[in-house]
Write a protein that holds these residues in place. Sequence first.
Motif, PDB file in Angstrom:
ATOM      1  N   GLN A  92       0.856  -1.180   0.000  1.00 51.77           N
ATOM      2  CA  GLN A  92       0.000   0.000   0.000  1.00 51.77           C
ATOM      3  C   GLN A  92       0.893   1.231   0.000  1.00 51.77           C
ATOM      4  N   CYS A  93       0.723   2.076  -1.024  1.00 58.36           N
ATOM      5  CA  CYS A  93       1.625   3.213  -1.224  1.00 58.36           C
ATOM      6  C   CYS A  93       0.870   4.440  -1.717  1.00 58.36           C
ATOM      7  N   ARG A  94       1.650   5.510  -1.967  1.00 56.88           N
ATOM      8  CA  ARG A  94       1.083   6.748  -2.518  1.00 56.88           C
ATOM      9  C   ARG A  94       0.798   6.629  -4.001  1.00 56.88           C
ATOM     10  N   SER A  95       1.619   5.862  -4.722  1.00 60.37           N
ATOM     11  CA  SER A  95       1.416   5.707  -6.163  1.00 60.37           C
ATOM     12  C   SER A  95       1.608   4.243  -6.541  1.00 60.37           C
ATOM     13  N   PHE A  96       1.044   3.868  -7.684  1.00 62.33           N
ATOM     14  CA  PHE A  96       1.175   2.489  -8.136  1.00 62.33           C
ATOM     15  C   PHE A  96       2.599   2.185  -8.581  1.00 62.33           C
ATOM     16  N   GLU A  97       3.310   3.187  -9.074  1.00 61.92           N
ATOM     17  CA  GLU A  97       4.692   2.976  -9.481  1.00 61.92           C
ATOM     18  C   GLU A  97       5.554   2.612  -8.276  1.00 61.92           C
ATOM     19  N   GLN A  98       5.354   3.326  -7.177  1.00 61.61           N
ATOM     20  CA  GLN A  98       6.091   3.039  -5.949  1.00 61.61           C
ATOM     21  C   GLN A  98       5.719   1.646  -5.441  1.00 61.61           C
ATOM     22  N   GLY A  99       4.441   1.297  -5.499  1.00 65.08           N
ATOM     23  CA  GLY A  99       3.994  -0.023  -5.079  1.00 65.08           C
ATOM     24  C   GLY A  99       4.591  -1.121  -5.944  1.00 65.08           C
ATOM     25  N   ALA A 100       4.685  -0.878  -7.255  1.00 66.39           N
ATOM     26  CA  ALA A 100       5.275  -1.866  -8.162  1.00 66.39           C
ATOM     27  C   ALA A 100       6.752  -2.079  -7.832  1.00 66.39           C
ATOM     28  N   ASP A 101       7.476  -1.005  -7.552  1.00 64.52           N
ATOM     29  CA  ASP A 101       8.890  -1.127  -7.204  1.00 64.52           C
ATOM     30  C   ASP A 101       9.076  -1.903  -5.902  1.00 64.52           C
ATOM     31  N   MET A 102       8.279  -1.559  -4.894  1.00 59.40           N
ATOM     32  CA  MET A 102       8.402  -2.241  -3.606  1.00 59.40           C
ATOM     33  C   MET A 102       8.022  -3.712  -3.716  1.00 59.40           C
ATOM     34  N   ALA A 103       6.963  -4.001  -4.441  1.00 60.17           N
ATOM     35  CA  ALA A 103       6.520  -5.390  -4.610  1.00 60.17           C
ATOM     36  C   ALA A 103       7.548  -6.187  -5.411  1.00 60.17           C
ATOM     37  N   ALA A 104       8.095  -5.582  -6.452  1.00 60.92           N
ATOM     38  CA  ALA A 104       9.084  -6.287  -7.279  1.00 60.92           C
ATOM     39  C   ALA A 104      10.349  -6.594  -6.478  1.00 60.92           C
ATOM     40  N   SER A 105      10.799  -5.671  -5.651  1.00 54.73           N
ATOM     41  CA  SER A 105      11.992  -5.941  -4.851  1.00 54.73           C
ATOM     42  C   SER A 105      11.716  -7.025  -3.811  1.00 54.73           C
ATOM     43  N   SER A 106      10.507  -7.037  -3.264  1.00 56.29           N
ATOM     44  CA  SER A 106      10.130  -8.090  -2.326  1.00 56.29           C
ATOM     45  C   SER A 106      10.072  -9.450  -3.025  1.00 56.29           C
ATOM     46  N   LEU A 107       9.515  -9.466  -4.224  1.00 54.01           N
ATOM     47  CA  LEU A 107       9.452 -10.710  -4.992  1.00 54.01           C
ATOM     48  C   LEU A 107      10.849 -11.185  -5.399  1.00 54.01           C
ATOM     49  N   GLU A 108      11.742 -10.249  -5.695  1.00 53.37           N
ATOM     50  CA  GLU A 108      13.122 -10.624  -6.032  1.00 53.37           C
ATOM     51  C   GLU A 108      13.758 -11.385  -4.882  1.00 53.37           C
ATOM     52  N   ARG A 109      13.581 -10.876  -3.652  1.00 53.33           N
ATOM     53  CA  ARG A 109      14.146 -11.544  -2.485  1.00 53.33           C
ATOM     54  C   ARG A 109      13.559 -12.944  -2.328  1.00 53.33           C
ATOM     55  N   GLN A 110      12.238 -13.069  -2.496  1.00 53.27           N
ATOM     56  CA  GLN A 110      11.591 -14.371  -2.349  1.00 53.27           C
ATOM     57  C   GLN A 110      12.066 -15.359  -3.410  1.00 53.27           C
ATOM     58  N   LEU A 111      12.222 -14.879  -4.646  1.00 56.26           N
ATOM     59  CA  LEU A 111      12.647 -15.769  -5.727  1.00 56.26           C
ATOM     60  C   LEU A 111      14.092 -16.212  -5.549  1.00 56.26           C
ATOM     61  N   VAL A 112      14.961 -15.307  -5.105  1.00 55.95           N
ATOM     62  CA  VAL A 112      16.355 -15.669  -4.855  1.00 55.95           C
ATOM     63  C   VAL A 112      16.422 -16.695  -3.728  1.00 55.95           C
TER      64      VAL A 112
END
Length: 99
Positions: free
Chosen positions: A70-90
């Motif tokens: 949950q963020c101020r913008s969808f772009e910020q949310g996409a970045d945060m979610a993608a970095s979280s998913l990167e950690r999970q995938l690694v």
Amino acid sequence: MKVNTQSVNFVADQKLINFIQKRLDKLELFYDKIIQSDVYLKVENTSDKENKIFEAKVSIPGDSLIVKKQCRSFEQGADMAASSLERQLVKRKEKMRAY
């Protein structure tokens, strides 16, 4: 990778959809067996500035990873979610290498 984007209670413009597609395509650098991903964009009707919810479900063989931000913008949310998913995938890839 196929990214299915659904926006709830508003219409997402093509620029936002392209940004999300490009950002989630980078996940294949960390884990190459991703089948598809589903993205849900929601806007809450609150007076709070952080009223945009970005939810992503990434399907991999045998499991699926879900991230909700949950963020101020969808772009910020996409970045945060993608970095979280990167950690999970690694982490998942490291576990598979151990076996």
